[in-house]
Structure formats: C-alpha cells, structure tokens
Design a protein around this motif. Structure first.
Motif, PDB file in Angstrom:
ATOM      1  N   PRO A  83       0.885  -0.879   0.103  1.00  0.00           N
ATOM      2  CA  PRO A  83       0.023  -0.171  -0.261  1.00  0.00           C
ATOM      3  C   PRO A  83       0.823   1.778  -0.266  1.00  0.00           C
ATOM      4  N   TYR A  84       0.393   2.151  -1.153  1.00  0.00           N
ATOM      5  CA  TYR A  84       1.961   3.577  -1.702  1.00  0.00           C
ATOM      6  C   TYR A  84       1.489   4.560   0.112  1.00  0.00           C
ATOM      7  N   ASP A  85       0.011   4.354   0.321  1.00  0.00           N
ATOM      8  CA  ASP A  85      -0.254   5.400   1.418  1.00  0.00           C
ATOM      9  C   ASP A  85       0.725   4.803   3.213  1.00  0.00           C
ATOM     10  N   GLU A  86       1.208   4.249   2.777  1.00  0.00           N
ATOM     11  CA  GLU A  86       2.185   3.335   4.225  1.00  0.00           C
ATOM     12  C   GLU A  86       3.297   3.268   4.212  1.00  0.00           C
ATOM     13  N   GLN A  87       3.772   4.589   2.733  1.00  0.00           N
ATOM     14  CA  GLN A  87       5.105   5.175   2.403  1.00  0.00           C
ATOM     15  C   GLN A  87       4.969   6.350   3.217  1.00  0.00           C
ATOM     16  N   LEU A  88       6.245   7.131   3.328  1.00  0.00           N
ATOM     17  CA  LEU A  88       6.626   8.019   3.460  1.00  0.00           C
ATOM     18  C   LEU A  88       6.411   9.157   2.919  1.00  0.00           C
ATOM     19  N   PRO A  89       5.681   9.903   2.965  1.00  0.00           N
ATOM     20  CA  PRO A  89       5.242  11.415   2.117  1.00  0.00           C
ATOM     21  C   PRO A  89       7.310  12.306   1.813  1.00  0.00           C
ATOM     22  N   GLU A  90       7.291  12.494   0.300  1.00  0.00           N
ATOM     23  CA  GLU A  90       8.386  13.262   1.084  1.00  0.00           C
ATOM     24  C   GLU A  90       7.907  14.785   1.832  1.00  0.00           C
ATOM     25  N   PHE A  91       9.612  15.155   2.102  1.00  0.00           N
ATOM     26  CA  PHE A  91       9.438  15.818   3.198  1.00  0.00           C
ATOM     27  C   PHE A  91      10.507  17.296   2.707  1.00  0.00           C
ATOM     28  N   VAL A  92       9.941  18.220   2.461  1.00  0.00           N
ATOM     29  CA  VAL A  92      11.052  19.721   2.269  1.00  0.00           C
ATOM     30  C   VAL A  92      10.640  20.814   3.404  1.00  0.00           C
ATOM     31  N   VAL A  93      11.504  20.545   4.198  1.00  0.00           N
ATOM     32  CA  VAL A  93      11.765  21.162   5.058  1.00  0.00           C
ATOM     33  C   VAL A  93      12.868  22.319   5.312  1.00  0.00           C
ATOM     34  N   ALA A  94      11.751  24.014   5.935  1.00  0.00           N
ATOM     35  CA  ALA A  94      12.756  25.083   5.701  1.00  0.00           C
ATOM     36  C   ALA A  94      12.529  25.545   6.805  1.00  0.00           C
ATOM     37  N   GLU A  95      12.682  26.986   6.241  1.00  0.00           N
ATOM     38  CA  GLU A  95      12.685  27.803   7.934  1.00  0.00           C
ATOM     39  C   GLU A  95      11.650  28.531   8.132  1.00  0.00           C
ATOM     40  N   GLY A 260      15.567  13.892  14.758  1.00  0.00           N
ATOM     41  CA  GLY A 260      14.753  13.756  14.405  1.00  0.00           C
ATOM     42  C   GLY A 260      14.126  14.884  13.097  1.00  0.00           C
ATOM     43  N   VAL A 261      13.001  14.770  12.177  1.00  0.00           N
ATOM     44  CA  VAL A 261      11.700  16.189  12.259  1.00  0.00           C
ATOM     45  C   VAL A 261      10.578  15.010  12.009  1.00  0.00           C
ATOM     46  N   MET A 262      10.002  16.137  12.310  1.00  0.00           N
ATOM     47  CA  MET A 262       8.184  16.218  12.996  1.00  0.00           C
ATOM     48  C   MET A 262       7.661  16.598  12.154  1.00  0.00           C
ATOM     49  N   ALA A 263       6.750  16.387  11.167  1.00  0.00           N
ATOM     50  CA  ALA A 263       5.531  17.247  10.501  1.00  0.00           C
ATOM     51  C   ALA A 263       3.879  17.162  11.135  1.00  0.00           C
ATOM     52  N   CYS A 264       4.094  18.253  11.161  1.00  0.00           N
ATOM     53  CA  CYS A 264       2.038  18.304  12.444  1.00  0.00           C
ATOM     54  C   CYS A 264       1.588  18.261  11.051  1.00  0.00           C
ATOM     55  N   THR A 265      -0.520  17.918  11.239  1.00  0.00           N
ATOM     56  CA  THR A 265      -1.279  18.219  10.747  1.00  0.00           C
ATOM     57  C   THR A 265      -2.186  18.787  12.160  1.00  0.00           C
ATOM     58  N   VAL A 266      -2.543  20.219  11.372  1.00  0.00           N
ATOM     59  CA  VAL A 266      -3.605  20.537  12.418  1.00  0.00           C
ATOM     60  C   VAL A 266      -5.028  21.220  12.293  1.00  0.00           C
ATOM     61  N   ALA A 284      19.280  12.164   6.364  1.00  0.00           N
ATOM     62  CA  ALA A 284      20.358  12.547   5.740  1.00  0.00           C
ATOM     63  C   ALA A 284      19.904  12.981   3.761  1.00  0.00           C
ATOM     64  N   ALA A 285      18.240  12.602   3.514  1.00  0.00           N
ATOM     65  CA  ALA A 285      18.407  12.955   2.404  1.00  0.00           C
ATOM     66  C   ALA A 285      17.630  13.523   2.083  1.00  0.00           C
ATOM     67  N   MET A 286      16.956  14.994   3.280  1.00  0.00           N
ATOM     68  CA  MET A 286      16.508  15.984   2.892  1.00  0.00           C
ATOM     69  C   MET A 286      17.156  17.218   2.939  1.00  0.00           C
ATOM     70  N   GLY A 287      18.089  17.918   3.429  1.00  0.00           N
ATOM     71  CA  GLY A 287      18.839  18.869   3.061  1.00  0.00           C
ATOM     72  C   GLY A 287      18.408  19.307   4.278  1.00  0.00           C
ATOM     73  N   VAL A 288      17.512  19.505   5.510  1.00  0.00           N
ATOM     74  CA  VAL A 288      17.572  20.099   6.577  1.00  0.00           C
ATOM     75  C   VAL A 288      18.536  21.547   6.684  1.00  0.00           C
ATOM     76  N   PRO A 289      17.623  22.637   6.522  1.00  0.00           N
ATOM     77  CA  PRO A 289      18.738  23.689   6.742  1.00  0.00           C
ATOM     78  C   PRO A 289      19.499  23.187   8.158  1.00  0.00           C
ATOM     79  N   ALA A 290      20.697  24.217   7.993  1.00  0.00           N
ATOM     80  CA  ALA A 290      21.696  23.894   9.079  1.00  0.00           C
ATOM     81  C   ALA A 290      21.689  24.755  10.821  1.00  0.00           C
ATOM     82  N   ARG A 291      21.569  24.540  12.052  1.00  0.00           N
ATOM     83  CA  ARG A 291      20.866  25.034  12.653  1.00  0.00           C
ATOM     84  C   ARG A 291      22.430  26.612  12.881  1.00  0.00           C
ATOM     85  N   PRO A 292      21.668  27.821  13.138  1.00  0.00           N
ATOM     86  CA  PRO A 292      21.763  29.250  12.545  1.00  0.00           C
ATOM     87  C   PRO A 292      22.950  29.017  13.668  1.00  0.00           C
TER      88      PRO A 292
END
Length: 292
Positions: A83-95, A260-266, A284-292
């Motif tokens: 089932p595709y809906d059990e796969q992790l959606p792509e994460f695009v992380v930004a400030e 870790g990275v968490m996405a929330c749906t409100v 590692a594949a997400m390209g999360v912005p470095a901590r300032p």
C-alpha cells in the motif's frame, strides 16, 4: 538548423520546462524521486521524436509526463500488497521565518502533507484532472486527450476531485494558528504536562514514526501524549520549521546533530496527524537547513 544545433536548442527548451514538469509530476505522485524519474522518461521520449513535428513543446511534455504519472499511479493501485499510503511522503524542510529554498519552492507551494494525503486517495484519472486543471490551468480538452476521454468527462473528474480536496486546503493566513498549536504541543512536551498535551491533541490523533527499525504507529491522544511526555528528560533542542508548507519541528542533540523531523497536521485547533522521522538515512536525504 541541423545536427548538434537542434539538439542543443531542444535540450535548452526542455530545461526551461523542467521545473514545471517536476512540479506537475510531484503533485501527481507525491514523491520527488518518482517525479524526477517521470520527467527523465519524458526527456528520453523527446529524444526519439522529430522536433519539427512538435508544435507545442510545453503541451507535448505535459501530455507525456501526465501519461507516465497515470501509468505509475495505476501500477500502485494494482499492487495492494504494497500500500502506497504506508510510505513516507517526501519532506521539504524550510525555515519557518522565511521562504522555502529557491530550488524547492516550486515543490513546496500548495503541497502540504494534508493535501498529499488527500490526493493519494483520489483515483488516478481524478488526480490528474485536478492537478493539471486546478494547479496548472491546463484546458480540459488537453486533459481529455491525455486520459482518452471527452473534455466534459475530464471536467467532471476534476470537479469530483475538487470536492474531496476542498477540506484539506489551508489558506496562508492559517499558518500562525497552526504554529500556535504546534508550539503549545512543544511547550507541554518539554514540561511533561500530560493534560496540556491532551488539550492540543485530537482524541483520534495518529502518530506515525519512521526509524531505522521500521514504522511505529500510535493511535489516540492518550498514547501520543504518554510517549511525548516520556521525552521530557532528553537533552535535546527542538525548533519550529516548515515541512511541506505546514508547521513542523526539527530536533537536535546537545552537539547540534540532527535527531529527527516531525510534520504536524492541524485541524480545528488540534493536532490530528503527526509524521516523525529519526532514520538517519532518510534524514540525510532531506537537506534540513543547518542550525544557525
């Protein structure tokens, strides 16, 4: 113009369309890797065509990418054992205090996690009709050609999909409200406030956690709150980010290492869904912005 000159011109024209094509494919498939593959397939097919026979390159490429995406979606539907809906959606992380990185803006725009989830419930033809018409203003006669249906049938498919998607749309002015709910969750988790956690969690909240060992699903506010409360003694820092345009959280250890990275749906002032990733490979594949 002949030979290499034609190839160079065609390649340049294709590159001008690439960003839009990837955006179309991403909204169709919900995966950046799959979107890139679909666009690459369009490039390969273009190489087998006579350029002089293509009157409208943008339209031709959109048609090819659309048909490739339809094939992929139908293939997914035909394999219920994965089932595709059990796969992790792509994460695009930004400030959270600025625009998404320029190279990811076309993907992050209007592609919140809630919308991706709803899009994945649509039938392939509905999804294509909605994405092409409502997001990219492709006329219904062209959509009909892609689907092998009449323009009226394509219009009906888009209308049906639109009704399903409507509740998932979040106007930009709701972002502050989302952020306030997620910030309240963070504050309650940091202090171990179980009752405070329950106040910001929907009673039927679902938390899917992806680690290197697999996926853990927690159901209900009490179970999610209990798990969040147990992390109160951890020496970590959590700060707000945007994940696919929605409110999210990035967690690092005392040395700044990404944990870790968490996405929330409100919805309705409460968190109804959470997706968290702690798998180092995925992070590692997400390209999360470095901590300032």
């Amino acid at each position: 113009m002949t030979g290499t000159g034609v190839g160079d011109v065609l390649a340049g024209a294709f590159e001008q369309q690439r960003g839009r094509l990837v955006a179309v494919a991403y909204r169709m498939l919900g995966s950046r890797a799959d979107a890139e593959d679909a666009v690459q397939e369009a490039w390969l097919r273009l190489g087998r065509q006579d350029p002089d026979a293509i009157g409208n390159l943008a339209g031709w490429l959109t048609t090819v990418v659309g048909r490739v995406c339809i094939d992929v979606l139908r293939s997914r539907k035909a394999r219920p054992e994965v089932p595709y809906d059990e796969q992790l959606p792509e994460f695009v992380v930004a400030e959270d205090d600025g625009a998404p990185p320029e190279e990811d803006a076309v993907l992050a725009e209007s592609v919140g996690l809630a919308l991706l989830v709803v899009l994945d419930t649509l039938r392939p033809a509905e999804r294509l009709a909605f994405v092409l018409h409502d997001m990219f203003a492709v006329p219904f006669d062209e959509i009909g050609l892609i689907l092998g249906r009449t323009p009226d049938a394509a219009k009906m498919l888009a209308s049906r999909a639109r009704r399903k998607v409507h509740d998932a749309h979040r106007p930009p002015d709701e972002r502050q409200q989302q952020r306030a709910v997620v910030d309240a969750f963070l504050a309650a988790a940091r202090s171990g406030d179980f009752e405070g956690l329950l106040r910001v969690l929907d009673p039927e909240v679902v938390w899917r956690s992806y680690s290197a060992h697999g996926v853990v699903v927690r159901l209900g506010a009490a179970e999610v709150a209990a798990r969040a409360q147990r992390g109160v003694r951890a020496v970590v820092t959590a700060r707000p980010v945007l994940v696919n345009g929605d409110s999210g959280i990035v967690v690092r250890d005392a040395h700044g290492r990404l944990l870790g990275v968490m996405a929330c749906t409100v919805a309705g002032g409460r968190i109804v869904g959470m997706l968290s990733v702690s798998d180092p490979g995925r992070l590692a594949a997400m390209g999360v912005p470095a901590r300032p």
